[in-house]
Design a protein around this motif. Sequence first.
Motif, PDB file in Angstrom:
ATOM      1  N   LYS A  73      45.707  68.333  56.543  1.00 55.28           N
ATOM      2  CA  LYS A  73      45.743  68.791  55.058  1.00 55.28           C
ATOM      3  C   LYS A  73      47.057  68.976  54.813  1.00 55.28           C
ATOM      4  O   LYS A  73      47.380  68.495  53.727  1.00 55.28           O
ATOM      5  N   ASN A  74      47.886  69.140  55.882  1.00 56.58           N
ATOM      6  CA  ASN A  74      49.409  69.614  55.574  1.00 56.58           C
ATOM      7  C   ASN A  74      50.201  68.667  56.425  1.00 56.58           C
ATOM      8  O   ASN A  74      51.538  68.539  55.961  1.00 56.58           O
ATOM      9  N   ILE A  75      49.957  67.693  57.394  1.00 57.33           N
ATOM     10  CA  ILE A  75      50.497  66.724  58.133  1.00 57.33           C
ATOM     11  C   ILE A  75      49.903  65.528  57.767  1.00 57.33           C
ATOM     12  O   ILE A  75      48.624  65.560  57.631  1.00 57.33           O
ATOM     13  N   PRO A  76      50.778  64.342  57.714  1.00 54.50           N
ATOM     14  CA  PRO A  76      49.878  63.234  57.466  1.00 54.50           C
ATOM     15  C   PRO A  76      49.102  62.707  58.546  1.00 54.50           C
ATOM     16  O   PRO A  76      49.208  63.159  59.952  1.00 54.50           O
ATOM     17  N   ALA A  77      48.012  62.183  58.076  1.00 48.63           N
ATOM     18  CA  ALA A  77      46.782  61.967  59.088  1.00 48.63           C
ATOM     19  C   ALA A  77      47.231  61.134  60.396  1.00 48.63           C
ATOM     20  O   ALA A  77      46.718  61.489  61.491  1.00 48.63           O
ATOM     21  N   GLY A  78      47.792  60.280  60.041  1.00 49.78           N
ATOM     22  CA  GLY A  78      48.561  59.426  61.374  1.00 49.78           C
ATOM     23  C   GLY A  78      49.187  60.041  62.356  1.00 49.78           C
ATOM     24  O   GLY A  78      49.053  60.119  63.337  1.00 49.78           O
ATOM     25  N   THR A  79      50.018  60.936  61.685  1.00 48.08           N
ATOM     26  CA  THR A  79      50.968  61.801  62.747  1.00 48.08           C
ATOM     27  C   THR A  79      49.995  62.882  63.550  1.00 48.08           C
ATOM     28  O   THR A  79      50.064  63.135  64.775  1.00 48.08           O
ATOM     29  N   THR A  80      49.110  63.334  62.369  1.00 46.50           N
ATOM     30  CA  THR A  80      48.015  64.495  63.134  1.00 46.50           C
ATOM     31  C   THR A  80      47.433  63.674  64.427  1.00 46.50           C
ATOM     32  O   THR A  80      47.162  64.299  65.409  1.00 46.50           O
ATOM     33  N   TYR A  81      46.869  62.880  63.867  1.00 46.15           N
ATOM     34  CA  TYR A  81      45.991  62.144  64.825  1.00 46.15           C
ATOM     35  C   TYR A  81      46.854  61.655  66.355  1.00 46.15           C
ATOM     36  O   TYR A  81      46.566  61.785  67.491  1.00 46.15           O
ATOM     37  N   ALA A  82      48.022  61.018  66.225  1.00 46.23           N
ATOM     38  CA  ALA A  82      48.475  60.783  67.226  1.00 46.23           C
ATOM     39  C   ALA A  82      48.991  61.805  68.139  1.00 46.23           C
ATOM     40  O   ALA A  82      49.178  61.869  69.185  1.00 46.23           O
ATOM     41  N   VAL A  83      49.629  62.860  67.648  1.00 43.12           N
ATOM     42  CA  VAL A  83      49.950  64.017  68.054  1.00 43.12           C
ATOM     43  C   VAL A  83      48.764  64.790  69.025  1.00 43.12           C
ATOM     44  O   VAL A  83      48.889  65.003  70.022  1.00 43.12           O
ATOM     45  N   TYR A  84      47.656  64.943  68.067  1.00 42.55           N
ATOM     46  CA  TYR A  84      46.562  65.470  68.752  1.00 42.55           C
ATOM     47  C   TYR A  84      45.955  64.550  70.026  1.00 42.55           C
ATOM     48  O   TYR A  84      45.889  65.056  71.074  1.00 42.55           O
ATOM     49  N   VAL A  85      45.925  63.182  69.937  1.00 39.63           N
ATOM     50  CA  VAL A  85      45.409  62.372  70.956  1.00 39.63           C
ATOM     51  C   VAL A  85      46.619  62.330  72.087  1.00 39.63           C
ATOM     52  O   VAL A  85      46.270  62.455  73.444  1.00 39.63           O
ATOM     53  N   GLY A  86      47.858  62.366  71.712  1.00 39.92           N
ATOM     54  CA  GLY A  86      49.088  62.376  72.824  1.00 39.92           C
ATOM     55  C   GLY A  86      49.115  63.639  73.644  1.00 39.92           C
ATOM     56  O   GLY A  86      49.107  63.752  74.612  1.00 39.92           O
ATOM     57  N   LEU A  87      48.987  64.911  72.915  1.00 40.45           N
ATOM     58  CA  LEU A  87      48.859  66.146  73.604  1.00 40.45           C
ATOM     59  C   LEU A  87      47.644  66.175  74.528  1.00 40.45           C
ATOM     60  O   LEU A  87      47.642  66.482  75.574  1.00 40.45           O
ATOM     61  N   GLY A  88      46.709  65.961  73.850  1.00 40.32           N
ATOM     62  CA  GLY A  88      45.218  65.804  74.672  1.00 40.32           C
ATOM     63  C   GLY A  88      45.398  65.036  75.867  1.00 40.32           C
ATOM     64  O   GLY A  88      45.012  65.576  76.929  1.00 40.32           O
ATOM     65  N   LEU A 117      47.838  63.821  77.455  1.00 39.32           N
ATOM     66  CA  LEU A 117      49.185  64.619  78.241  1.00 39.32           C
ATOM     67  C   LEU A 117      48.484  65.955  79.166  1.00 39.32           C
ATOM     68  O   LEU A 117      48.616  65.809  80.235  1.00 39.32           O
ATOM     69  N   PHE A 118      47.789  66.654  78.414  1.00 30.47           N
ATOM     70  CA  PHE A 118      47.234  68.031  78.953  1.00 30.47           C
ATOM     71  C   PHE A 118      46.048  67.748  80.093  1.00 30.47           C
ATOM     72  O   PHE A 118      45.855  68.134  80.970  1.00 30.47           O
ATOM     73  N   VAL A 119      45.232  66.602  79.841  1.00 33.92           N
ATOM     74  CA  VAL A 119      44.191  66.250  80.410  1.00 33.92           C
ATOM     75  C   VAL A 119      44.850  65.532  81.937  1.00 33.92           C
ATOM     76  O   VAL A 119      44.350  65.897  82.972  1.00 33.92           O
ATOM     77  N   VAL A 120      45.939  64.642  81.682  1.00 35.60           N
ATOM     78  CA  VAL A 120      46.507  64.155  82.913  1.00 35.60           C
ATOM     79  C   VAL A 120      46.917  65.139  83.651  1.00 35.60           C
ATOM     80  O   VAL A 120      46.986  65.264  85.070  1.00 35.60           O
ATOM     81  N   ILE A 121      47.598  66.317  83.068  1.00 37.54           N
ATOM     82  CA  ILE A 121      48.118  67.742  83.914  1.00 37.54           C
ATOM     83  C   ILE A 121      47.145  68.369  84.421  1.00 37.54           C
ATOM     84  O   ILE A 121      47.255  68.703  85.887  1.00 37.54           O
ATOM     85  N   ALA A 122      46.085  68.589  83.726  1.00 35.68           N
ATOM     86  CA  ALA A 122      44.841  69.390  84.187  1.00 35.68           C
ATOM     87  C   ALA A 122      44.582  68.609  85.514  1.00 35.68           C
ATOM     88  O   ALA A 122      44.011  69.208  86.679  1.00 35.68           O
ATOM     89  N   GLY A 123      44.260  67.096  85.443  1.00 42.64           N
ATOM     90  CA  GLY A 123      43.548  66.308  86.514  1.00 42.64           C
ATOM     91  C   GLY A 123      44.299  66.625  87.696  1.00 42.64           C
ATOM     92  O   GLY A 123      43.798  66.734  88.785  1.00 42.64           O
ATOM     93  N   VAL A 124      45.733  66.361  87.586  1.00 51.82           N
ATOM     94  CA  VAL A 124      46.635  66.348  88.829  1.00 51.82           C
ATOM     95  C   VAL A 124      46.472  68.049  89.376  1.00 51.82           C
ATOM     96  O   VAL A 124      46.444  68.189  90.652  1.00 51.82           O
TER      97      VAL A 124
END
Length: 114
Positions: free
Chosen positions: A53-68, A70-77
Amino acid sequence: MIDMRRSWLEILLGAILEVVWVSAMKHIHTIIGTLIIVVIIAFSFYLMIDASKNIPAGTTYAVYVGLGSLFVVIAGVLIFHESFNWTKLVFIALLTMGVIGLKLVTDFEERRAH
């Protein structure tokens, strides 16, 4: 400005919850566990949708998926002792730079709009 800060925190929390539900899917084998995962997924997606609602949808999705991712790979290791190699580190670094770049560009555009 408070709404933007809140939206970025929603993306961060949503991405952290993504680690929880992605990791849990591998280890939970009961109906109750599955229902808990569904609730966590729904809340994680709600946070992403609310942030858009406050951040462009494309940016929101890209950052959400990117961070997710990143965090999943780090947690996996670190937690699940999955394999680690330098190539994986290079691509995680590229992903992280992309996420940071999107945040910086979005913040700059927001300041310029006001």
